[in-house]
Design a protein around this motif. Structure first.
Motif, PDB file in Angstrom:
ATOM      1  N   THR A 183     -19.453 -47.052  37.175  1.00  0.00           N
ATOM      2  CA  THR A 183     -20.297 -48.404  37.545  1.00  0.00           C
ATOM      3  C   THR A 183     -19.150 -49.556  37.932  1.00  0.00           C
ATOM      4  OG1 THR A 183     -21.828 -50.248  36.941  1.00  0.00           O
ATOM      5  CG2 THR A 183     -20.288 -49.514  35.076  1.00  0.00           C
ATOM      6  N   ALA A 184     -19.524 -49.966  38.883  1.00  0.00           N
ATOM      7  CA  ALA A 184     -18.700 -51.096  39.361  1.00  0.00           C
ATOM      8  C   ALA A 184     -19.326 -52.628  39.007  1.00  0.00           C
ATOM      9  CB  ALA A 184     -18.699 -51.122  40.970  1.00  0.00           C
ATOM     10  N   ASP A 185     -20.414 -52.506  38.406  1.00  0.00           N
ATOM     11  CA  ASP A 185     -21.087 -53.936  37.821  1.00  0.00           C
ATOM     12  C   ASP A 185     -21.747 -53.545  36.811  1.00  0.00           C
ATOM     13  OD1 ASP A 185     -22.123 -56.122  37.907  1.00  0.00           O
ATOM     14  OD2 ASP A 185     -23.678 -55.951  39.569  1.00  0.00           O
ATOM     15  N   ARG A 186     -20.985 -54.170  35.663  1.00  0.00           N
ATOM     16  CA  ARG A 186     -21.572 -53.881  34.299  1.00  0.00           C
ATOM     17  C   ARG A 186     -21.335 -55.400  33.533  1.00  0.00           C
ATOM     18  NH1 ARG A 186     -17.192 -50.760  30.461  1.00  0.00           N
ATOM     19  NH2 ARG A 186     -15.490 -52.057  30.789  1.00  0.00           N
ATOM     20  N   LEU A 187     -21.902 -55.376  32.384  1.00  0.00           N
ATOM     21  CA  LEU A 187     -22.018 -56.670  31.479  1.00  0.00           C
ATOM     22  C   LEU A 187     -20.425 -56.106  30.498  1.00  0.00           C
ATOM     23  CD1 LEU A 187     -25.218 -57.535  29.996  1.00  0.00           C
ATOM     24  CD2 LEU A 187     -24.088 -58.172  32.247  1.00  0.00           C
ATOM     25  N   LEU A 188     -19.741 -57.148  30.591  1.00  0.00           N
ATOM     26  CA  LEU A 188     -18.558 -57.020  29.675  1.00  0.00           C
ATOM     27  C   LEU A 188     -18.506 -57.761  28.535  1.00  0.00           C
ATOM     28  CD1 LEU A 188     -15.693 -55.756  29.104  1.00  0.00           C
ATOM     29  CD2 LEU A 188     -14.720 -57.158  30.594  1.00  0.00           C
ATOM     30  N   GLY A 189     -18.537 -57.370  27.058  1.00  0.00           N
ATOM     31  CA  GLY A 189     -18.552 -58.386  26.030  1.00  0.00           C
ATOM     32  C   GLY A 189     -17.966 -57.638  25.187  1.00  0.00           C
ATOM     33  N   THR A 190     -17.448 -58.674  24.160  1.00  0.00           N
ATOM     34  CA  THR A 190     -16.489 -58.244  23.093  1.00  0.00           C
ATOM     35  C   THR A 190     -16.482 -59.368  21.872  1.00  0.00           C
ATOM     36  OG1 THR A 190     -14.170 -57.713  22.617  1.00  0.00           O
ATOM     37  CG2 THR A 190     -14.571 -59.446  24.140  1.00  0.00           C
ATOM     38  N   ASP A 191     -16.294 -58.754  20.888  1.00  0.00           N
ATOM     39  CA  ASP A 191     -16.011 -59.700  19.705  1.00  0.00           C
ATOM     40  C   ASP A 191     -14.520 -59.655  19.480  1.00  0.00           C
ATOM     41  OD1 ASP A 191     -15.932 -60.958  17.168  1.00  0.00           O
ATOM     42  OD2 ASP A 191     -17.343 -59.764  16.174  1.00  0.00           O
ATOM     43  N   ALA A 192     -13.800 -60.561  20.005  1.00  0.00           N
ATOM     44  CA  ALA A 192     -12.299 -60.740  20.199  1.00  0.00           C
ATOM     45  C   ALA A 192     -11.614 -61.115  18.982  1.00  0.00           C
ATOM     46  CB  ALA A 192     -12.044 -61.377  21.358  1.00  0.00           C
ATOM     47  N   SER A 193     -10.500 -60.536  18.532  1.00  0.00           N
ATOM     48  CA  SER A 193      -9.690 -61.182  17.699  1.00  0.00           C
ATOM     49  C   SER A 193      -8.325 -61.156  18.125  1.00  0.00           C
ATOM     50  CB  SER A 193      -9.818 -60.405  16.338  1.00  0.00           C
ATOM     51  OG  SER A 193     -11.059 -60.374  15.714  1.00  0.00           O
ATOM     52  N   GLU A 231     -14.718 -47.347  36.274  1.00  0.00           N
ATOM     53  CA  GLU A 231     -14.889 -46.259  37.436  1.00  0.00           C
ATOM     54  C   GLU A 231     -13.214 -45.610  37.271  1.00  0.00           C
ATOM     55  OE1 GLU A 231     -16.944 -47.867  41.287  1.00  0.00           O
ATOM     56  OE2 GLU A 231     -15.562 -49.380  40.705  1.00  0.00           O
ATOM     57  N   GLY A 232     -13.461 -44.290  37.911  1.00  0.00           N
ATOM     58  CA  GLY A 232     -12.313 -43.524  37.922  1.00  0.00           C
ATOM     59  C   GLY A 232     -11.679 -42.920  36.647  1.00  0.00           C
ATOM     60  N   PHE A 233     -12.673 -42.900  35.562  1.00  0.00           N
ATOM     61  CA  PHE A 233     -12.043 -42.499  34.437  1.00  0.00           C
ATOM     62  C   PHE A 233     -11.875 -40.955  34.240  1.00  0.00           C
ATOM     63  CE2 PHE A 233     -16.348 -43.967  33.868  1.00  0.00           C
ATOM     64  CZ  PHE A 233     -17.115 -42.750  33.644  1.00  0.00           C
ATOM     65  N   LYS A 234     -11.213 -40.661  33.425  1.00  0.00           N
ATOM     66  CA  LYS A 234     -11.014 -39.231  33.129  1.00  0.00           C
ATOM     67  C   LYS A 234     -12.425 -38.439  32.475  1.00  0.00           C
ATOM     68  CE  LYS A 234      -8.271 -35.640  30.624  1.00  0.00           C
ATOM     69  NZ  LYS A 234      -7.116 -35.518  29.705  1.00  0.00           N
ATOM     70  N   LYS A 235     -12.802 -37.466  33.151  1.00  0.00           N
ATOM     71  CA  LYS A 235     -13.962 -36.617  32.646  1.00  0.00           C
ATOM     72  C   LYS A 235     -13.734 -35.237  32.514  1.00  0.00           C
ATOM     73  CE  LYS A 235     -16.377 -39.364  36.451  1.00  0.00           C
ATOM     74  NZ  LYS A 235     -15.324 -39.802  36.997  1.00  0.00           N
ATOM     75  N   ASP A 236     -14.547 -34.781  31.368  1.00  0.00           N
ATOM     76  CA  ASP A 236     -14.574 -33.412  30.935  1.00  0.00           C
ATOM     77  C   ASP A 236     -16.041 -32.890  30.891  1.00  0.00           C
ATOM     78  OD1 ASP A 236     -15.477 -34.274  28.570  1.00  0.00           O
ATOM     79  OD2 ASP A 236     -13.439 -33.938  27.497  1.00  0.00           O
ATOM     80  N   SER A 237     -16.026 -31.606  30.395  1.00  0.00           N
ATOM     81  CA  SER A 237     -17.488 -31.076  30.355  1.00  0.00           C
ATOM     82  C   SER A 237     -18.512 -31.894  29.497  1.00  0.00           C
ATOM     83  CB  SER A 237     -17.372 -29.457  29.850  1.00  0.00           C
ATOM     84  OG  SER A 237     -17.020 -29.620  28.479  1.00  0.00           O
TER      85      SER A 237
END
Length: 279
Positions: free
Chosen positions: A171-181, A158-164
């Motif tokens: 969203t305050a509730d999402r899935l967070l997934g990553t293929d981390a290294s 949330e609260g991210f920069k926006k343009d046109s």
């Protein structure tokens, strides 16, 4: 006349499987190895003079011969053995690099007990090491790849920069997934690479699970910070965390609600986040 600026040659994708046999159980090591020489090879490139060029086939054979006599149980220790051997016998080489990726074989559980000589491959995660050595200094970087993790709570954006052109909803509730290294450097030379690797991995998972994430960047930093706090043997850690996007499916056209339960995974394109945290 043009001069040779940099040069590297060696052997890649040398496959090694070694069985370490104990009295009660065996250990299975499955390593893919790359060896690179850098140094005074001007004559080979300019004039075709191979008198100082160790064949890459010999490099491959050296891996197997060294493995037979080696007591190394970590890829870091074995990489150090190889760099020492190659520097000793090749004065033309100013630097020798050895990179190893290790597959995670683990003992299979049979009838509730760990079987001493039967193994299963525990996913796609790889242990990695890169050693670059000269006759005066050695740099060791350990790491892991394909640590695939996901959390279904405690994550928002949330609260991210926006343009046109911004269409992404907050969203305050999402899935967070990553293929981390992850890749880390040491302060000095540790006595137990295995123990450090286990502690690093545990802290990465523990922090990912517990963190109240406001973004991937937010969680990445928390993970790196926790590792450096709990593992004093490290000087820095670099984390790469591309998104594994799961997008909420709109079921309203079917007359159904979707209370954050039905998602579609999307592989491409994906966000790419990387940073190094240093003491």
């Amino acid at each position: 006349m043009p001069s040779l600026s940099t040069n590297t040659y060696g052997k890649a994708r040398v496959r090694l499987v070694k069985v370490r046999r104990g009295d009660d159980q065996t250990e299975l090591l499955d390593w893919t190895i790359r060896i690179l020489f850098e140094g005074d090879y001007q004559d080979a490139y300019r004039f075709g003079d191979n008198s100082g060029v160790l064949p890459t086939d010999t490099m491959k054979n050296t891996v197997y011969s060294t493995a037979r006599a080696s007591s190394a149980s970590s890829p870091e220790a074995f990489a150090l053995e190889l760099t020492t051997h190659f520097l000793r016998g090749n004065p033309e080489a100013e630097y020798v690099s050895v990179e190893i990726a290790a597959k995670p074989w683990e003992h299979a559980v049979i009838n509730g007990s760990s079987h001493p000589s039967t193994f299963r491959l525990a996913g796609e995660e790889l242990q990695t090491v890169a050693v670059r050595a000269s006759r005066t200094a050695t740099e060791i970087r350990s790491g892991l790849r394909h640590l695939v993790i996901m959390k279904t709570a405690d994550s928002g954006f949330e609260g991210f920069k926006k343009d046109s052109l911004t269409t992404l909803p907050e969203t305050a509730d999402r899935l967070l997934g990553t293929d981390a290294s992850a890749e880390w450097s040491y302060i000095g030379t540790p006595t137990s690479f295995r123990g450090i690797r286990q502690r690093v991995r545990e802290m990465l998972l523990k922090t990912f699970a517990a963190h109240q994430s406001r973004s991937v960047q937010h969680t990445l930093y928390a993970m790196g910070e926790a590792v450096l706090h709990q593992v004093p043997e490290l000087s820095e850690i670099r984390l790469t965390m591309p998104n594994l996007h799961c997008l909420l499916v709109d079921l309203s056209r079917f007359g159904q609600e979707n209370p954050n339960e039905i998602f579609v995974p999307v592989d491409e394109p994906h966000g790419f986040i990387e940073a190094t945290i240093r003491r």
